[in-house]
Design a protein around this motif. Structure first.
Motif, PDB file in Angstrom:
ATOM      1  N   GLU A   1      -7.438   3.593  29.181  1.00  0.00           N
ATOM      2  CA  GLU A   1      -8.817   3.717  28.714  1.00  0.00           C
ATOM      3  C   GLU A   1      -9.123   2.634  27.676  1.00  0.00           C
ATOM      4  O   GLU A   1      -8.394   2.481  26.692  1.00  0.00           O
ATOM      5  N   ILE A   2     -10.198   1.900  27.910  1.00  0.00           N
ATOM      6  CA  ILE A   2     -10.627   0.880  26.959  1.00  0.00           C
ATOM      7  C   ILE A   2     -11.376   1.571  25.830  1.00  0.00           C
ATOM      8  O   ILE A   2     -12.349   2.286  26.057  1.00  0.00           O
ATOM      9  N   LYS A   3     -10.915   1.362  24.600  1.00  0.00           N
ATOM     10  CA  LYS A   3     -11.492   2.014  23.432  1.00  0.00           C
ATOM     11  C   LYS A   3     -12.481   1.126  22.692  1.00  0.00           C
ATOM     12  O   LYS A   3     -13.308   1.627  21.919  1.00  0.00           O
ATOM     13  N   ALA A   4     -12.387  -0.174  22.891  1.00  0.00           N
ATOM     14  CA  ALA A   4     -13.340  -1.111  22.284  1.00  0.00           C
ATOM     15  C   ALA A   4     -13.310  -2.392  23.103  1.00  0.00           C
ATOM     16  O   ALA A   4     -12.248  -2.805  23.585  1.00  0.00           O
ATOM     17  N   PHE A   5     -14.487  -2.999  23.265  1.00  0.00           N
ATOM     18  CA  PHE A   5     -14.571  -4.223  24.061  1.00  0.00           C
ATOM     19  C   PHE A   5     -15.673  -5.096  23.467  1.00  0.00           C
ATOM     20  O   PHE A   5     -16.840  -4.730  23.504  1.00  0.00           O
ATOM     21  N   VAL A   6     -15.283  -6.220  22.915  1.00  0.00           N
ATOM     22  CA  VAL A   6     -16.246  -7.159  22.351  1.00  0.00           C
ATOM     23  C   VAL A   6     -16.060  -8.494  23.060  1.00  0.00           C
ATOM     24  O   VAL A   6     -14.987  -9.088  22.991  1.00  0.00           O
TER      25      VAL A   6
ATOM     26  N   ASP B   1     -18.265 -24.959   9.489  1.00  0.00           N
ATOM     27  CA  ASP B   1     -18.244 -26.211  10.231  1.00  0.00           C
ATOM     28  C   ASP B   1     -18.313 -26.030  11.740  1.00  0.00           C
ATOM     29  O   ASP B   1     -18.590 -26.973  12.468  1.00  0.00           O
ATOM     30  N   LEU B   2     -18.065 -24.815  12.203  1.00  0.00           N
ATOM     31  CA  LEU B   2     -18.001 -24.574  13.630  1.00  0.00           C
ATOM     32  C   LEU B   2     -18.890 -23.402  14.022  1.00  0.00           C
ATOM     33  O   LEU B   2     -19.453 -22.723  13.170  1.00  0.00           O
ATOM     34  N   GLN B   3     -19.000 -23.191  15.315  1.00  0.00           N
ATOM     35  CA  GLN B   3     -19.640 -21.992  15.839  1.00  0.00           C
ATOM     36  C   GLN B   3     -18.595 -21.263  16.678  1.00  0.00           C
ATOM     37  O   GLN B   3     -18.652 -21.269  17.908  1.00  0.00           O
ATOM     38  N   PRO B   4     -17.630 -20.652  16.007  1.00  0.00           N
ATOM     39  CA  PRO B   4     -16.496 -20.064  16.726  1.00  0.00           C
ATOM     40  C   PRO B   4     -16.880 -18.839  17.535  1.00  0.00           C
ATOM     41  O   PRO B   4     -17.853 -18.149  17.226  1.00  0.00           O
ATOM     42  N   GLN B   5     -16.119 -18.590  18.576  1.00  0.00           N
ATOM     43  CA  GLN B   5     -16.316 -17.422  19.398  1.00  0.00           C
ATOM     44  C   GLN B   5     -14.971 -16.747  19.630  1.00  0.00           C
ATOM     45  O   GLN B   5     -13.912 -17.316  19.371  1.00  0.00           O
TER      46      GLN B   5
ATOM     47  N   TYR C   1     -24.440 -11.011  21.730  1.00  0.00           N
ATOM     48  CA  TYR C   1     -24.800 -11.022  23.148  1.00  0.00           C
ATOM     49  C   TYR C   1     -26.102 -11.760  23.404  1.00  0.00           C
ATOM     50  O   TYR C   1     -26.246 -12.444  24.421  1.00  0.00           O
ATOM     51  N   TYR C   2     -27.063 -11.656  22.475  1.00  0.00           N
ATOM     52  CA  TYR C   2     -28.379 -12.268  22.702  1.00  0.00           C
ATOM     53  C   TYR C   2     -28.324 -13.786  22.561  1.00  0.00           C
ATOM     54  O   TYR C   2     -29.108 -14.506  23.176  1.00  0.00           O
ATOM     55  N   LYS C   3     -27.381 -14.277  21.768  1.00  0.00           N
ATOM     56  CA  LYS C   3     -27.225 -15.727  21.633  1.00  0.00           C
ATOM     57  C   LYS C   3     -26.329 -16.299  22.727  1.00  0.00           C
ATOM     58  O   LYS C   3     -26.534 -17.409  23.193  1.00  0.00           O
ATOM     59  N   THR C   4     -25.322 -15.529  23.132  1.00  0.00           N
ATOM     60  CA  THR C   4     -24.384 -15.994  24.151  1.00  0.00           C
ATOM     61  C   THR C   4     -23.853 -14.789  24.926  1.00  0.00           C
ATOM     62  O   THR C   4     -22.888 -14.144  24.495  1.00  0.00           O
ATOM     63  N   PRO C   5     -24.464 -14.442  26.055  1.00  0.00           N
ATOM     64  CA  PRO C   5     -24.076 -13.253  26.804  1.00  0.00           C
ATOM     65  C   PRO C   5     -22.765 -13.399  27.586  1.00  0.00           C
ATOM     66  O   PRO C   5     -22.309 -12.432  28.187  1.00  0.00           O
ATOM     67  N   PHE C   6     -22.167 -14.575  27.583  1.00  0.00           N
ATOM     68  CA  PHE C   6     -20.912 -14.781  28.300  1.00  0.00           C
ATOM     69  C   PHE C   6     -19.838 -13.837  27.754  1.00  0.00           C
ATOM     70  O   PHE C   6     -19.583 -13.808  26.552  1.00  0.00           O
ATOM     71  N   ASN C   7     -19.220 -13.058  28.640  1.00  0.00           N
ATOM     72  CA  ASN C   7     -18.211 -12.089  28.240  1.00  0.00           C
ATOM     73  C   ASN C   7     -16.826 -12.745  28.265  1.00  0.00           C
ATOM     74  O   ASN C   7     -16.202 -12.869  29.319  1.00  0.00           O
ATOM     75  N   ARG C   8     -16.356 -13.139  27.088  1.00  0.00           N
ATOM     76  CA  ARG C   8     -15.087 -13.853  26.999  1.00  0.00           C
ATOM     77  C   ARG C   8     -13.883 -12.961  27.302  1.00  0.00           C
ATOM     78  O   ARG C   8     -12.851 -13.444  27.753  1.00  0.00           O
TER      79      ARG C   8
END
Length: 237
Positions: free
Chosen positions: A57-62, A41-45, A67-74
């Motif tokens: 140290e950052i080990k993972a960052f999403v 029902d939604l397009q959650p992010q 990214y190609y649909k919405t490059p905004f880095n939340r």
């Protein structure tokens, strides 16, 4: 070392990060799977950041699902109310002021005068009050709104703000009673930064995603030096 975007793209640099590919892939899958039930029902992010609390140290960052649909880095830029994730800063300020985990605060109907009106905190979903004294340990474990706001008010508001600032919150924080319930917006990155000392004996290190940079000839031209500092008494952390 200061490099422009164009230099980074055109100088043939090799940039070493602390992000292991399997961990990054696991993070992407975790975010995707967590949002999957909401897709109908939604397009959650969302965003997910994982770090080593000892080094920063950052080990993972999403920063989003695609990214190609919405490059905004939340993870970097999305300001959201942290809600109960902000409460530990109230409790840390209380412990620093002399409270202990065995100190008690009543969980009952209460109101505070604010600018000619009455502010009445309630628990999530209007759950019934406990109607008794709660230890700080119990209040934090049950995420009691009444105790968090009462503590924040008793401390005088500023200690909570100052604690959050000291640990890494940089966004604007409104010095009001509802701040205890996480009503001022922060980014996921700064909230993670502020949580690092809790997992590292009160020491903090700046979050970072670059370890070393080599030039086109393979010569090391920049390396991050490990730095940490004590921001909390280790016993409080």
């Amino acid at each position: 070392l200061k490099l422009s975007k164009e230099q980074i793209q055109n100088l043939g640099l090799t940039i070493e990060t602390p992000l292991p590919l399997p961990v990054q892939k696991a993070a992407e899958e975790a975010l995707k799977n967590s949002l999957a039930p909401l897709q109908k029902d939604l397009q959650p992010q969302g965003a997910l950041i994982a770090a080593d609390p000892a080094t920063g140290e950052i080990k993972a960052f999403v920063g989003g699902t695609d990214y190609y649909k919405t490059p905004f880095n939340r993870g970097l830029h999305a300001l959201r109310q942290p809600g109960s994730a902000f409460k530990p800063f109230v409790y840390l300020a209380a412990l620093e002021a002399g409270y202990t985990l065995a100190s008690t605060v009543p969980c009952q109907a209460v109101s505070f005068p604010v600018e000619g009106k009455e502010y009445q905190p309630r628990d999530y979903g209007n759950r019934p009050y406990h109607g008794r004294e709660l230890t700080l340990r119990e209040a934090l474990a049950t995420s009691c709104n009444i105790v968090a706001v009462t503590l924040h008010q008793r401390l005088g508001l500023d200690p909570t703000v100052n604690m959050a600032r000291r640990l890494g919150i940089t966004s604007a924080l409104a010095p009001n009673l509802s701040l205890a319930l996480g009503t001022s917006e922060v980014t996921p990155l700064e909230l993670l930064q502020a949580y690092l000392p809790l997992a590292n004996g009160g020491q903090t290190a700046s979050l970072h995603a670059v370890k070393r940079i080599y030039n086109a000839e393979g010569r090391l031209i920049w390396e991050r030096k490990p730095r940490s500092r004590q921001v909390l008494d280790s016993r409080i952390a």
